[in-house]
Motif scaffolding. Structure first.
Motif, PDB file in Angstrom:
ATOM      1  N   ASN A 202       0.771  -1.250   0.000  1.00  0.00           N
ATOM      2  CA  ASN A 202       0.000   0.000   0.000  1.00  0.00           C
ATOM      3  C   ASN A 202       0.800   1.297   0.000  1.00  0.00           C
ATOM      4  O   ASN A 202       0.213   2.374   0.195  1.00  0.00           O
ATOM      5  CB  ASN A 202      -0.998   0.024   1.180  1.00  0.00           C
ATOM      6  N   ASP A 203       2.093   1.198  -0.190  1.00  0.00           N
ATOM      7  CA  ASP A 203       2.893   2.431  -0.346  1.00  0.00           C
ATOM      8  C   ASP A 203       4.113   2.084  -1.193  1.00  0.00           C
ATOM      9  O   ASP A 203       5.258   2.257  -0.770  1.00  0.00           O
ATOM     10  CB  ASP A 203       3.300   2.966   1.033  1.00  0.00           C
ATOM     11  N   THR A 204       3.822   1.581  -2.409  1.00  0.00           N
ATOM     12  CA  THR A 204       4.889   0.997  -3.231  1.00  0.00           C
ATOM     13  C   THR A 204       5.598   2.033  -4.092  1.00  0.00           C
ATOM     14  O   THR A 204       5.939   1.759  -5.234  1.00  0.00           O
ATOM     15  CB  THR A 204       4.316  -0.117  -4.126  1.00  0.00           C
ATOM     16  N   SER A 207      10.678   5.078  -3.845  1.00  0.00           N
ATOM     17  CA  SER A 207      11.595   5.372  -2.731  1.00  0.00           C
ATOM     18  C   SER A 207      11.425   4.403  -1.561  1.00  0.00           C
ATOM     19  O   SER A 207      12.173   4.480  -0.588  1.00  0.00           O
ATOM     20  CB  SER A 207      11.417   6.815  -2.260  1.00  0.00           C
ATOM     21  N   ASN A 208      10.483   3.482  -1.670  1.00  0.00           N
ATOM     22  CA  ASN A 208      10.329   2.474  -0.614  1.00  0.00           C
ATOM     23  C   ASN A 208      10.973   1.129  -0.954  1.00  0.00           C
ATOM     24  O   ASN A 208      10.595   0.076  -0.426  1.00  0.00           O
ATOM     25  CB  ASN A 208       8.854   2.294  -0.256  1.00  0.00           C
ATOM     26  N   ILE A 209      11.957   1.182  -1.831  1.00  0.00           N
ATOM     27  CA  ILE A 209      12.781   0.001  -2.143  1.00  0.00           C
ATOM     28  C   ILE A 209      14.223   0.330  -1.775  1.00  0.00           C
ATOM     29  O   ILE A 209      14.716   1.414  -2.108  1.00  0.00           O
ATOM     30  CB  ILE A 209      12.714  -0.322  -3.666  1.00  0.00           C
ATOM     31  N   ILE A 222      10.817  -1.422   2.060  1.00  0.00           N
ATOM     32  CA  ILE A 222      10.775  -0.762   3.374  1.00  0.00           C
ATOM     33  C   ILE A 222       9.421  -0.071   3.549  1.00  0.00           C
ATOM     34  O   ILE A 222       8.588  -0.109   2.640  1.00  0.00           O
ATOM     35  CB  ILE A 222      11.940   0.248   3.554  1.00  0.00           C
ATOM     36  N   ASP A 223       9.229   0.553   4.691  1.00  0.00           N
ATOM     37  CA  ASP A 223       8.013   1.294   5.002  1.00  0.00           C
ATOM     38  C   ASP A 223       6.775   0.393   4.967  1.00  0.00           C
ATOM     39  O   ASP A 223       5.931   0.481   4.080  1.00  0.00           O
ATOM     40  CB  ASP A 223       7.846   2.471   4.029  1.00  0.00           C
ATOM     41  N   LEU A 224       6.707  -0.473   5.961  1.00  0.00           N
ATOM     42  CA  LEU A 224       5.649  -1.488   5.978  1.00  0.00           C
ATOM     43  C   LEU A 224       4.453  -1.094   6.860  1.00  0.00           C
ATOM     44  O   LEU A 224       3.674  -1.942   7.267  1.00  0.00           O
ATOM     45  CB  LEU A 224       6.252  -2.811   6.455  1.00  0.00           C
TER      46      LEU A 224
HETATM   47 MG    MG Z   1       4.735   5.428   3.789  1.00  0.00          MG
END
Ligand code: MG
Ligand code: GN1
Length: 341
Positions: A202-204, A207-209, A222-224
């Motif tokens: 839900n926040d793919t 910058s969340n890799i 990241i950011d789970l």
């Molecule tokens: Mg987030």
């Protein structure tokens, strides 16, 4: 902050502290020392029940340990009191993560390889959790990706906005309304029960890799915080939103915003590399809708936040949420041209 650091069993004087990250919600710091860590203050105004995050992550991590022991799932480091989070005097929860050496984050995709690798990494998480009991998870933010609700919130913000902001946002508001057909499509898709409820990230956004700094291959997600029940379109869509444009949502020069077909194709290839075998034909036919839906939801959310006085997303300059909204609406136009349904 020193008291917080100490409550994780670390000596504050052993670290240099830098604020890092481009997230809009939490405050993130790097503790640089012989062994480095990432310390994060969770935004309790956004995550009103942070303990739900911890309980969802525990369910996922137990399941992954049992069924996919090789999968690298980034967990926080417990405090000396064995809690996931430590609360400060103002009631904000803090948590600590290991800092993975030789990794980097990026905020725009440069190559097909990056798109393939990041998309298959996000998809791997959903695929590994394919058989987990979805009903045992709770929503960390209720109806987070519900497009119909987000449209209503945009309308409410419009009604409550002061005239000055409404005037400044005039053109953006017109554009937001122009894409209303996507809300109808969303209601039909969800209402018909054609998509399976899964556990999604839900926040793919890109910058969340975490990428390996040398090989440029994805290492882990990241950011789970929003790992919870959702539809695959939320994850695939946010990747399309953030990978396919050559510039990030912060870009003010909208002439740079284009649809990069080669990146879209690589992203889809990477996603399906992991997900193809567990997706239904109905889900596959919703693929072209995913990016439009998630780009639109962000346009509505940024506009609503601007109209409400910039109360949700962190901003660095006045009008930033309006720039973000305009940027997303421009990309949405490009998506509609490139992916007719
Ligand atoms: Mg987030
Ligand atoms: C927020 O804080 P960050 O950057 O991880 C938002 C996402 C948006 C994103 C847009 C909890 O995520 O939904 O896609 O900004 N997260 C929350 O950049 O609202």
């Amino acid at each position: 902050m020193n008291a917080i650091i100490a409550s994780f069993g670390l000596r504050p004087s052993d670290y240099a502290i830098d604020r890092i990250g481009t997230g809009h919600i939490h405050e993130t710091y790097k503790l640089k020392g012989e062994k480095s860590f990432v310390l994060q203050r969770v935004n309790k105004n956004v995550f009103k029940q942070p303990e739900i995050i911890a309980s969802n992550l525990l369910l996922a991590s137990d399941f992954l340990n049992r069924n996919f022991p090789d999968y690298y799932f980034l967990r926080s480091i417990p405090s000396i009191n064995k809690t996931e989070m430590v609360y400060d005097a103002e009631g904000f929860p803090w948590r600590l993560f290991p800092c993975l050496e030789n990794t980097v984050t990026i905020d725009k995709v440069d190559t097909r390889e990056e798109a393939f690798s990041a998309a298959s990494e996000f998809a791997l998480l959903t695929r590994c959790l394919d058989k987990i009991e979805v009903g045992s998870f709770r929503e960390t933010i209720p109806q987070f990706q519900d497009l119909a609700l987000r449209y209503r919130q945009f309308e409410i913000a419009l009604t409550c906005s002061n005239n000055e902001r409404k005037h400044e946002a005039e053109q953006i508001i017109v554009l937001c309304k122009r894409f209303y057909h996507l809300v109808k499509n969303y209601n039909t898709l969800i209402g018909n029960g054609l998509l399976r409820l899964r556990i999604t990230h839900n926040d793919t956004k890109i910058s969340n890799i975490l990428f390996d700094a040398s090989t440029r291959k994805a290492v882990c997600v990241i950011d789970l915080d929003t790992l919870m029940p959702g539809y695959f379109i939320y994850d695939l869509g946010d990747m399309v939103r953030t990978f396919v444009s050559p510039v990030s949502e912060e870009e003010k020069d909208f002439s740079k915003i284009i649809f990069r077909k080669e990146i879209y194709d690589a992203l889809l290839e990477g996603y399906l590399f992991q997900m193809d075998s567990v997706m239904s034909p109905e889900e596959k036919s919703a693929i072209p809708f995913a990016g439009k839906m998630m780009t639109y939801i962000m346009a509505l959310r940024f506009t609503a936040d601007y109209l409400s006085g910039d109360v949700y997303y962190h901003t660095d300059y006045p009008g930033q949420n309006l720039v973000r909204a305009g940027n997303q609406l421009k990309f949405l136009e490009k998506l509609e041209e490139a992916l007719p349904e």
